[in-house]
Enzyme design. Structure first.
Site, mmCIF file in Angstrom:
data_model
loop_
_atom_site.group_PDB
_atom_site.id
_atom_site.type_symbol
_atom_site.label_atom_id
_atom_site.label_comp_id
_atom_site.label_asym_id
_atom_site.label_seq_id
_atom_site.Cartn_x
_atom_site.Cartn_y
_atom_site.Cartn_z
ATOM 1 N N GLY A 542 40.511 45.853 51.597
ATOM 2 C CA GLY A 542 40.650 46.211 50.191
ATOM 3 C C GLY A 542 39.490 45.645 49.396
ATOM 4 N N GLY A 544 38.454 44.858 45.032
ATOM 5 C CA GLY A 544 38.793 44.941 43.618
ATOM 6 C C GLY A 544 37.703 44.340 42.764
ATOM 7 N N GLY A 545 38.039 44.098 41.477
ATOM 8 C CA GLY A 545 37.055 43.557 40.561
ATOM 9 C C GLY A 545 36.585 42.171 40.951
ATOM 10 N N VAL A 549 38.625 41.993 50.059
ATOM 11 C CA VAL A 549 39.752 41.356 50.754
ATOM 12 C C VAL A 549 39.604 41.642 52.243
ATOM 13 C CG1 VAL A 549 42.255 41.152 50.935
ATOM 14 C CG2 VAL A 549 41.213 41.718 48.733
ATOM 15 N N ASP A 659 47.650 43.478 34.635
ATOM 16 C CA ASP A 659 46.945 44.449 35.475
ATOM 17 C C ASP A 659 47.923 45.093 36.455
ATOM 18 O OD1 ASP A 659 44.714 45.901 36.190
ATOM 19 O OD2 ASP A 659 44.006 44.443 37.645
#
Length: 860
Positions: A542, A544-545, A549, A659
């Site tokens: 994964g 994200g910002g 991950v 979020d």
């Protein structure tokens, strides 16, 4: 005039005669046009220099660049190194007129100074041209050098690495002395070079001392103290404007590469001769501010009479986050047929700079030029960009439109008087927070106190290591007095197979007392490298910002999720600390569990339980997973709601996630939902609100929070409402490829719900199995979550109760013959228009209005 190759007297003092010669030699203007018509400007200071050229160079725009070899008193150096190239081939050269200036260059191997006589103090243009063409003796692409004025740093250790591009740098500097120096200083064992220089006086009226401060909204004063670097000059809706047609030899780009919502915009143009210049409100605006060509073209909202105008025209430019910027916006109403028809809002980075701007009240006439200056502070610049938007106000108007004619973005010098880093002209490093000797003294005192505190903590740490065996029985005091990152001496090194190595039950790591509630483990970075095969991209599960991950395997074979912060993420330390502190205090079945962390070597790494079934979104669309049943989707939504309900009510302070989205709802091997990613979370007093910068993810963002910047629990409720319909419809929350009215899921859902067609949007994989009563309860609570005002939304407890009710109805329908949804009728929705929160068209359309304000919002 004949120039000697080397002049040993160049470093001697300038006398009056040499100044006079320079004045006569360089001050004949390249282009002389009468200023009585206000259409042009004859600069009193006008040095145009083609560096290293043996002869003058005449450009197509009429400007005549003289050679710096024609006088020995302009350049102070004992060197005379000039290089040239017979021909060059550059495509997309910017500015286009600079091509003839790129064939020669002057090279410096030591600090060298150009000195200019300034007959009129004030703002001057400094335009520098660098083209690192190939040369067998001097490798210009490897050059590293700095360029300073007497008081400002223009370039610090600049290196033009691409020999196929012209590096054009343009500055505005306020000069207060009769002599002005431009210094080129190569880095040790390197060289400096320059192809051409312009030193030209600017009109006094070009830049005033004040502007509108974006946030907090007010007046900014002090522009005259700042040096400015032109970052962007854009002719919105029109063609490139070259120096030969600009009043101050400027170049204006087209806006195509910056317009981020072109499908909603339309270009308009009129004759240049129709443009007038305003003399209202004490402003004597002339074409020196911008030429007619800028004001004769614009971009307006497309099909405003046909489309529902709930969007903003938007332009985005990339900038450096550590600087403040002056933003000049040019307006000219060339689209209206009469006065008082055009009103629109202006936004800078999502912050309202002007509400309901009325050009008629400013100019008193159509087709009349007008501009506004804004200053945005570096603290309000995130993600390395500035977003400029114009859009319709929240007013009932007969016509709805917005326009923009031109954009100028200028970087402002920082506290070090620099436009490139934090080194002063003397080479001293002046960081962002070092502004005075007082601050330095405070820093020294603080450092001394920190050293003393460190020694005391070190003594306590040593005594802790030597504690008696029964220390665990009396550790209550030490559990909070130990330092934040205390660690055992012995590391978990796979090369050490001694029994002394303290291993956790999860396969490695050291315990650290992060909070009064239990122990969090510290992992050495080397352990995490082994666990992820040195952070192999094949292990990425994964992104994200915050960063990527990875799937990690600890020494005992335990699978974990390892989230490594990215140095360029723009979120960094604050999110790392927030998530670590939040999860160390919370334990819940439906919150992701934190195993440990690592902050060695400036790394920011968090280690979690591995959620083998990944994010919820992957099971809804965009992947090869088998579609989940409606019952399973309800169970997952209920789990996520329980986790959020715990955040809102289960701690001493209410925690707002900020979020909530399907990628932050993770599923374990049994499809149990766990809420994750607390980097943006905020703790507040229960049911209160807090003023904070808007953060979140576009499409899930609460419109009331976006407007007011007041964060409450109800902001999570709105985001969860979007999640519910993402689950029901199995489609992205924002899909630009769909027709405009369908692009935003929340807007489209509310519209379809009002007319009774929401059931037609249900995911085809479940539509034949979903019980209509279960669907009805689900959709009703989802619509309430999307109410425009937070006060009209339910609590997370109410949402949870309705979801559990919907699940019970769905389970019951599997045991008895209860009707499923009939897609041929809309009876399940058409009678529900009186639901609290969607009682009027205005309320239902409000999220659409905010969608327009958030086009390409830069979230996580």
């Amino acid at each position: 005039m004949e120039k000697k190759n080397k002049d040993v007297n160049m470093k001697s003092s300038y006398n009056f005669f040499s100044h006079f010669v320079l004045f006569i030699f360089f001050f004949f203007p390249s282009r002389s046009i009468s200023v009585t018509d206000h259409n042009s400007f004859t600069p009193l200071v006008n040095y145009l220099i083609d560096c290293g050229s043996p002869v003058k160079t005449l450009l197509n725009d009429g400007r005549n660049f003289k050679s710096d070899r024609e006088t020995t008193s302009l350049l102070s150096t004992t060197e005379d190194i000039v290089i040239s190239v017979d021909s060059i081939n550059i495509t997309n050269i910017f500015p286009p007129s600079s091509l003839p200036l790129c064939q020669t260059a002057r090279v410096f191997t030591e600090e060298s100074i150009y000195t200019f006589y300034i007959s009129k103090i004030g703002r001057i243009w400094i335009r520098l041209y660098f083209f690192p063409f190939s040369n067998p003796t001097y490798n210009l692409t490897n050059s590293i050098f700095s360029v300073h004025t007497d008081h400002f740093v223009l370039l610090h250790e600049f290196s033009p690495t691409n020999n196929n591009s012209v590096f054009f740098k343009e500055y505005l500097v306020n000069v207060l002395d009769a002599r002005f120096s431009l210094k080129f200083k190569p880095k040790k064992d390197s060289l400096a070079f320059i192809n051409a220089i312009e030193i030209v006086s600017a009109p006094d009226t070009l830049i005033s001392d004040s502007a509108t401060q974006v946030f907090p909204l007010g007046e900014f004063k002090g522009l005259m103290k700042s040096a400015l670097q032109v970052s962007y000059r854009i002719n919105v809706g029109g063609p490139t404007i070259t120096p030969e047609v600009d009043t101050l030899s400027r170049t204006w780009e087209t806006d195509g590469s910056y317009n981020i919502f072109p499908q909603g915009s339309m270009s308009v143009s009129v004759s240049n001769k129709s443009i007038k210049y305003s003399q209202e409100n004490g402003v004597n605006l002339t074409p020196l501010i911008a030429p007619n060509s800028v004001y004769a073209t614009c971009v307006q909202m497309k099909d405003t009479e046909v489309m529902q105008p709930k969007f903003n025209l938007s332009w985005m430019v990339n900038v450096e986050e550590s600087y403040s910027y002056l933003i000049r916006l040019h307006f000219c109403d060339i689209v209206s047929t009469s006065l008082d028809q055009l009103y629109f809002n202006v936004y800078i980075n999502g912050i309202e700079g002007v509400e309901a701007l009325d050009l008629s009240s400013q100019t008193k006439a159509l087709s009349t030029a007008f501009y506004m200056d804004f200053v945005i502070d570096s603290s309000n610049i995130t993600n390395g960009s500035i977003l400029i938007q114009v859009g319709p106000p929240n007013l009932q108007l007969s016509t709805t439109n917005a326009i923009l004619n031109g954009i100028e973005v200028m970087k402002m010098s920082n506290s070090a008087n620099s436009l490139d880093g934090f080194f002063s002209v003397d080479g001293e490093y002046i960081g962002p927070n070092v502004t005075s000797k007082v601050m330095k003294i405070i820093a020294i005192v603080g450092l001394a106190l920190a050293v003393i505190a460190f020694l005391l903590l070190a003594i306590m740490y040593i005594r802790w290591l030597r504690r008696p065996l029964d220390w665990e029985e009396s550790r209550s005091l030490s559990s909070w007095i130990l330092p934040l990152h205390s660690r055992r001496k012995k590391s978990c090194n796979t090369n050490l197979n001694t029994s002394d190595s303290p291993k956790s039950k999860n396969g490695g790591g050291h315990f650290v007392h992060y909070s009064p509630r239990g122990q969090e483990k510290f992992f050495h970075f080397s352990e995490l490298q082994r666990a992820t095969n040195n952070f192999d991209d094949k292990r990425v599960i994964g992104e994200g910002g915050f960063g990527k991950v990875y799937l990690g395997i600890l020494e005992d074979g335990t699978n974990v999720a390892i989230k490594r912060g990215s140095g360029g993420s723009g979120q960094g330390m604050n999110e790392f600390i927030t998530e670590l502190s939040m999860l160390s205090k919370m334990r819940h079945r439906h919150l992701v569990s934190l195993i440990g962390y690592c902050d060695e070597n400036s790394e920011m790494v968090l280690i979690y339980d591995y959620m083998s079934n990944g994010p919820f979104r992957s099971h809804l669309y965009g992947s090869n997973f088998s579609p989940l049943s409606w019952q399973k989707r309800l169970e997952i939504c209920i789990g996520a709601a329980r986790g959020l309900h715990y955040l809102h009510t289960g701690a001493s302070q209410s925690i707002i996630h900020r979020d909530v989205k399907t990628t932050n709802i993770l599923l374990d091997e049994n499809y149990v939902a766990k809420v994750s990613d607390f980097g943006l979370s905020k703790a507040i007093q229960d049911k209160s609100q807090v003023s904070t910068a808007v953060k979140g993810s576009f499409g899930y963002l609460d419109p009331e929070y976006f407007r007011s910047q007041q964060l409450t629990q109800k902001s999570d409720i709105y985001s969860f409402g979007v999640v519910l319909f993402e689950v029901l419809c199995a489609r992205p929350v924002v899909c630009p490829t769909l027709p405009m009215e369908q692009a935003n899921l929340a807007d489209w859902v509310l519209q379809q719900y009002r007319i009774g067609n929401l059931h037609k949007m249900i995911d085809k994989n479940i539509v034949d199995t979903i019980n209509h009563e279960s669907y009805k309860i689900f959709s009703q609570i989802g619509v309430k979550c999307l109410a425009d005002h937070g006060v009209d939304r339910p609590s997370m407890g109410d949402v949870l109760w309705h979801l559990e009710h919907a699940l019970q109805l769905q389970i019951a329908s599997s045991h008895v013959d209860i009707p499923l949804i009939d897609q041929s009728t809309n009876e399940y929705e058409r009678n529900d228009d009186n639901l609290h929160g969607v009682t009027s068209d205005e309320s239902a359309n409000s999220s659409s209005i905010l969608f327009s304000q958030m086009v390409n919002f830069q979230g996580r």
